[in-house]
Design an enzyme around this catalytic site. Structure first.
Site, PDB file in Angstrom:
ATOM      1  N   GLN A  34       0.740  -1.438   0.330  1.00  0.00           N
ATOM      2  CA  GLN A  34      -0.031  -0.521   0.575  1.00  0.00           C
ATOM      3  C   GLN A  34       0.694   0.919   0.038  1.00  0.00           C
ATOM      4  O   GLN A  34       0.408   1.998  -0.245  1.00  0.00           O
ATOM      5  CB  GLN A  34      -0.763  -0.093   1.387  1.00  0.00           C
ATOM      6  N   ASN A  35       2.302   0.525   0.386  1.00  0.00           N
ATOM      7  CA  ASN A  35       3.381   1.590   0.086  1.00  0.00           C
ATOM      8  C   ASN A  35       3.616   3.173  -1.170  1.00  0.00           C
ATOM      9  O   ASN A  35       4.080   1.859  -1.817  1.00  0.00           O
ATOM     10  CB  ASN A  35       4.270   1.780   1.063  1.00  0.00           C
ATOM     11  N   CYS A  64      -0.531  12.457 -16.008  1.00  0.00           N
ATOM     12  CA  CYS A  64      -1.200  13.221 -16.485  1.00  0.00           C
ATOM     13  C   CYS A  64      -2.937  12.658 -16.315  1.00  0.00           C
ATOM     14  O   CYS A  64      -2.594  12.136 -16.961  1.00  0.00           O
ATOM     15  CB  CYS A  64      -1.190  12.909 -17.926  1.00  0.00           C
ATOM     16  N   SER A  69      -2.672  -1.346   9.571  1.00  0.00           N
ATOM     17  CA  SER A  69      -3.869  -1.181  10.664  1.00  0.00           C
ATOM     18  C   SER A  69      -5.476  -1.606   9.947  1.00  0.00           C
ATOM     19  O   SER A  69      -6.101  -1.754  10.999  1.00  0.00           O
ATOM     20  CB  SER A  69      -4.014   0.305  10.750  1.00  0.00           C
ATOM     21  N   ASP A  94       6.145   4.476  -1.114  1.00  0.00           N
ATOM     22  CA  ASP A  94       7.370   4.520  -1.024  1.00  0.00           C
ATOM     23  C   ASP A  94       7.900   3.989  -2.634  1.00  0.00           C
ATOM     24  O   ASP A  94       7.551   2.748  -2.847  1.00  0.00           O
ATOM     25  CB  ASP A  94       8.391   5.110   0.254  1.00  0.00           C
ATOM     26  N   HIS A 136      -1.030   1.331  -4.655  1.00  0.00           N
ATOM     27  CA  HIS A 136      -1.777   2.790  -3.926  1.00  0.00           C
ATOM     28  C   HIS A 136      -0.839   3.779  -4.464  1.00  0.00           C
ATOM     29  O   HIS A 136      -0.830   5.116  -4.407  1.00  0.00           O
ATOM     30  CB  HIS A 136      -1.350   3.396  -2.599  1.00  0.00           C
TER      31      HIS A 136
HETATM   32  N1  APR Z   1       6.652  -2.247  13.010  1.00  0.00           N
HETATM   33  C1  APR Z   1       5.660  -2.742  12.413  1.00  0.00           C
HETATM   34  N2  APR Z   1       4.235  -2.128  12.803  1.00  0.00           N
HETATM   35  C2  APR Z   1       4.220  -0.824  12.356  1.00  0.00           C
HETATM   36  C3  APR Z   1       5.381  -0.196  13.241  1.00  0.00           C
HETATM   37  C4  APR Z   1       6.673  -0.835  13.143  1.00  0.00           C
HETATM   38  N3  APR Z   1       7.625  -0.320  13.258  1.00  0.00           N
HETATM   39  N4  APR Z   1       5.259   0.980  13.041  1.00  0.00           N
HETATM   40  C5  APR Z   1       3.683   1.263  13.413  1.00  0.00           C
HETATM   41  N5  APR Z   1       3.064  -0.313  13.296  1.00  0.00           N
HETATM   42  C6  APR Z   1       2.087  -0.436  12.571  1.00  0.00           C
HETATM   43  C7  APR Z   1       1.002   0.288  13.415  1.00  0.00           C
HETATM   44  O1  APR Z   1       0.302  -0.311  14.349  1.00  0.00           O
HETATM   45  C8  APR Z   1      -0.555   0.447  11.993  1.00  0.00           C
HETATM   46  O2  APR Z   1      -1.327  -0.438  12.969  1.00  0.00           O
HETATM   47  O3  APR Z   1       1.668   0.161  11.438  1.00  0.00           O
HETATM   48  C9  APR Z   1      -0.332   0.268  10.798  1.00  0.00           C
HETATM   49  C10 APR Z   1      -0.104   1.947  10.163  1.00  0.00           C
HETATM   50  O4  APR Z   1      -0.952   1.743   9.961  1.00  0.00           O
HETATM   51  P1  APR Z   1      -1.399   3.433   8.896  1.00  0.00           P
HETATM   52  O5  APR Z   1      -1.155   3.758   9.387  1.00  0.00           O
HETATM   53  O6  APR Z   1      -3.202   2.893   8.874  1.00  0.00           O
HETATM   54  O7  APR Z   1      -1.165   3.414   8.044  1.00  0.00           O
HETATM   55  P2  APR Z   1      -1.534   1.168   6.411  1.00  0.00           P
HETATM   56  O8  APR Z   1      -2.446  -0.149   7.195  1.00  0.00           O
HETATM   57  O9  APR Z   1      -0.317   1.238   5.810  1.00  0.00           O
HETATM   58  O10 APR Z   1      -2.567   2.665   5.092  1.00  0.00           O
HETATM   59  C11 APR Z   1      -3.340   2.136   4.129  1.00  0.00           C
HETATM   60  O11 APR Z   1      -4.849   4.369   3.823  1.00  0.00           O
HETATM   61  O12 APR Z   1      -3.606   6.247   4.196  1.00  0.00           O
HETATM   62  C12 APR Z   1      -3.916   5.249   2.957  1.00  0.00           C
HETATM   63  O13 APR Z   1      -3.284   5.612   1.373  1.00  0.00           O
HETATM   64  C13 APR Z   1      -3.045   5.423   2.215  1.00  0.00           C
HETATM   65  O14 APR Z   1      -2.097   3.216   2.520  1.00  0.00           O
HETATM   66  C14 APR Z   1      -2.739   3.761   2.905  1.00  0.00           C
HETATM   67  C15 APR Z   1      -3.559   3.525   3.671  1.00  0.00           C
END
Ligand code: APR
Length: 238
Positions: free
Chosen positions: A90-91, A116, A177, A93, A108
């Protein structure tokens, strides 16, 4: 073995990149409605560009961490054994690629590409992007946007992702998450097909109850151990 790995912002946290929903996360500091929707870009493209330009610079300055490298090793190891890794992130980067992973599916999008909005052509773009920049394909200016899937838009590679899920022997979610769909439903799809499901996260995710096994802690520690266990290399404690 065919392993399907889904990664989220948590895997890049160990590289110093912010997550979205943790305390002090990106969406706690910035309003996604004003920055990550097509309507936001139409209303104020300059503000959206500033937001993504700052994130792009941070991502280019960051480096892959032990969890990214471990997944690259997993890909090689499974391939050598006649298996396969399907890496879906989903990243936005490029840390998986910089760690050596091949064929990474960015559902994503990717911040180091520009799209464009008029002719839909995408190009590699590693500098700042602005309203004055021209699309090299159609010549228009003001139509280039980060090649990122915004809220309300269709994720990329869904047919490949669904096919890989259906073929998987093991489903693994790392650092996500479970708050955003359709990625959050992948574990449920895997379960209905009787596939073993593992979660690696700092803490319980929103769909932790759907995983057969959960390991909590920093991904830079848990993922290399998991890969060593799966490939049977080095000390394999879970
Ligand atoms: N190691 C493992 N897990 C981690 C760490 C770490 N060092 N730090 C944070 N986490 C976990 C958190 O506990 C959380 O459950 O990573 C999760 C990050 O969740 P989000 O911030 O919601 O990110 P993500 O799930 O990738 O979001 C999904 O939402 O905003 C949109 O498009 C964006 O791709 C993204 C999507």
């Amino acid at each position: 073995m065919r392993v399907f790995v889904l990664t989220g912002a948590g895997i890049s946290a160990g590289s110093g990149l912010g997550t979205f929903r943790d305390a002090g996360g990106i969406w706690a500091r910035f309003d996604p409605v004003k920055l990550a929707t097509p309507a936001a870009f139409a209303a104020d493209p300059g503000r959206v560009h500033d937001f993504y330009n700052t994130r792009r610079r941070a991502m280019l300055a960051a480096g892959p961490n032990a969890a990214h490298f471990a997944l690259a090793e997993l890909g090689e190891g499974l391939r050598t054994d006649g298996g396969a890794l399907f890496l879906c992130t989903q990243n936005i980067d490029d840390l998986h690629e910089r760690a050596g992973s091949r064929a990474v599916h960015h559902m994503h999008g990717r911040i180091c590409r520009a799209l464009c909005g008029a002719c839909r052509v995408t190009v590699e773009w590693r500098g700042d992007l602005g309203v004055g920049d021209h699309c090299a394909a159609c010549g228009r200016s003001g139509t280039l946007r980060p090649d990122v899937v915004w809220f309300g838009e269709m994720p990329y590679d869904m047919p490949e992702i669904e096919a890989a899920l259906a073929r998987a022997d093991l489903f693994v979610a790392i650092g996500t998450s479970g708050a955003v769909y359709p990625a959050a439903e992948f574990v449920e799809i895997a379960r209905t097909m009787g596939i073993l499901t593992l979660e690696f996260n700092l803490e319980k995710s929103a769909n932790a109850h759907l995983f057969d096994e959960s390991v909590y802690g920093p991904a830079v520690e848990s993922v290399p151990r998991f890969v060593a266990r799966l490939l049977g290399t080095g000390d394999a404690g879970a």
